[in-house]
Design an enzyme around this catalytic site. Structure first.
Site, PDB file in Angstrom:
ATOM      1  N   TYR A  42       0.769  -1.385   0.100  1.00 27.57           N
ATOM      2  CA  TYR A  42       0.083  -0.088   0.120  1.00 27.57           C
ATOM      3  C   TYR A  42       0.938   1.259  -0.027  1.00 27.57           C
ATOM      4  CZ  TYR A  42      -4.634  -2.265   1.194  1.00 27.57           C
ATOM      5  OH  TYR A  42      -5.923  -2.718   1.140  1.00 27.57           O
ATOM      6  N   CYS A  73      -3.114  -1.307   9.793  1.00 30.93           N
ATOM      7  CA  CYS A  73      -2.257  -0.583   8.799  1.00 30.93           C
ATOM      8  C   CYS A  73      -2.136   0.915   9.008  1.00 30.93           C
ATOM      9  CB  CYS A  73      -2.734  -0.931   7.438  1.00 30.93           C
ATOM     10  SG  CYS A  73      -1.833  -0.392   6.093  1.00 30.93           S
ATOM     11  N   THR A  75      -0.879   2.625   6.958  1.00 35.49           N
ATOM     12  CA  THR A  75      -0.847   3.439   5.572  1.00 35.49           C
ATOM     13  C   THR A  75      -2.399   3.446   5.122  1.00 35.49           C
ATOM     14  OG1 THR A  75       0.969   2.310   4.888  1.00 35.49           O
ATOM     15  CG2 THR A  75      -0.010   3.311   3.062  1.00 35.49           C
ATOM     16  N   CYS A 183       4.718   1.275  10.746  1.00 36.48           N
ATOM     17  CA  CYS A 183       4.200   0.295   9.797  1.00 36.48           C
ATOM     18  C   CYS A 183       4.072  -0.933  10.555  1.00 36.48           C
ATOM     19  CB  CYS A 183       5.179   0.206   8.524  1.00 36.48           C
ATOM     20  SG  CYS A 183       4.787  -1.073   7.519  1.00 36.48           S
ATOM     21  N   HIS A 185       4.122  -3.811   9.627  1.00 39.22           N
ATOM     22  CA  HIS A 185       5.319  -4.948   9.152  1.00 39.22           C
ATOM     23  C   HIS A 185       6.686  -4.886  10.173  1.00 39.22           C
ATOM     24  CE1 HIS A 185       2.830  -5.668   5.653  1.00 39.22           C
ATOM     25  NE2 HIS A 185       3.531  -6.563   5.262  1.00 39.22           N
TER      26      HIS A 185
HETATM   27  N1  DGL Z   1       1.655  -2.673   6.983  1.00 43.80           N
HETATM   28  C1  DGL Z   1       1.311  -1.526   6.340  1.00 43.80           C
HETATM   29  C2  DGL Z   1       1.398  -0.313   7.427  1.00 43.80           C
HETATM   30  O1  DGL Z   1       1.233  -0.361   8.656  1.00 43.80           O
HETATM   31  C3  DGL Z   1       1.928  -0.749   5.055  1.00 43.80           C
HETATM   32  C4  DGL Z   1       2.948  -1.828   4.310  1.00 43.80           C
HETATM   33  C5  DGL Z   1       2.458  -1.508   2.823  1.00 43.80           C
HETATM   34  O2  DGL Z   1       3.358  -0.856   2.459  1.00 43.80           O
HETATM   35  O3  DGL Z   1       1.718  -2.320   2.149  1.00 43.80           O
HETATM   36  O4  DGL Z   1       1.700   0.671   6.924  1.00 43.80           O
END
Ligand code: DGL
Length: 261
Positions: A42, A73, A75, A183, A185
């Site tokens: 994203y 998330c 984003t 993020c 991840h």
């Molecule tokens: N896990 C997502 C976040 O917390 C973003 C990772 C992505 O770029 O899709 O921002």
């Protein structure tokens, strides 16, 4: 008693780091986790796309019978949280980089923020920093490629190590004493980030505060309880591939179904 599951979504498997905290706090609840793998990352996508996609997913999750929604998330929150709140009538927890708690924890006044390009470019992030950390030095570092590499290559891979070398170096150079994992991840590589910073630097993710907020919302809406601790995982991508990645990251074999919102 409400027997509907709580829906949690992310662009991929970063939201599992949030899900772990949610299940730790609310072990009796049922969860439905959706990874929008087909559109990962994203972080490199336009805001208008993320807004439309976020609303589409949220509406489909509401139709599927969710009793609450966690946007796991940063984003998606930055681009779509307001549109999602306007579109569906469910308790919603949206998460944002932990700049507010970082302000309370920094001693030297230098805070590093690792997040996606889209999150850092968002108006919401600018507002967050302007409202809470304008008196401090905030160093935002966009990490393109990192979320995908964590999933496709693995947290311990050479590719991820190379990316972390580049992304963490500016924070070490600026002597930040708090690093915000902006993020979902990035908690998968928290130790690797910590190894690249001087000892004693604090890393902040938002799993725990999000879990507490979800509990508060469910309690206020009399929606707590009724589940059996079940977890279902779905993806818009290829279930076999996602299943292998889930097993590696989560450390347990969780079946993954295909679902198109
Ligand atoms: N896990 C997502 C976040 O917390 C973003 C990772 C992505 O770029 O899709 O921002």
């Amino acid at each position: 008693m409400n027997t509907q599951p709580i829906a949690v979504f992310d662009s991929g498997l970063g939201g599992l780091t949030v899900l772990r905290a949610l299940r730790g706090r609310l072990p009796q609840e049922d969860f439905f986790y959706f990874a929008d793998t087909r559109f990962l990352p994203y972080g490199d996508r336009p805001e208008t796309f993320l807004k439309q996609r976020g609303v589409l997913i949220a509406e489909a999750l509401a139709k599927r019978g969710a009793k609450a929604l966690v946007i796991a998330c940063n984003t998606a929150t930055a681009a779509a949280a307001e549109a999602i709140r306007a579109a569906i009538d469910l308790p919603i927890v949206a998460l944002e980089p932990g700049v507010k708690p970082a302000v309370g924890q920094t001693r030297c006044g230098v805070i590093g923020v690792l997040a996606t390009t889209r999150t850092l470019a968002s108006e919401r992030f600018q507002r967050l920093v302007g409202n809470h950390a304008a008196h401090l030095k905030v160093i935002p570092v966009a990490c393109p490629g990192l979320a995908e590499a964590i999933e496709s290559e693995g947290p311990e891979s050479a590719v991820v190590a190379g990316l972390l070398d580049a992304f963490v170096a500016p924070l070490a150079a600026a002597e930040a004493d708090v690093v915000v994992l902006g993020c979902t991840h990035y908690p998968w590589v928290a130790e690797a980030i910590a190894r690249r910073m001087p000892p004693g630097v604090r890393l902040l993710d938002t799993g725990e505060p999000v879990a507490r907020q979800l509990e508060r919302l469910l309690s206020a809406g009399h929606l707590l309880g009724g589940g059996h601790g079940r977890l279902a995982v779905a993806t818009s991508g290829a279930p076999v591939t996602v299943n292998a990645t889930v097993n590696r990251l989560w450390g347990e074999n969780l079946p993954v179904e295909h679902w198109e919102p």
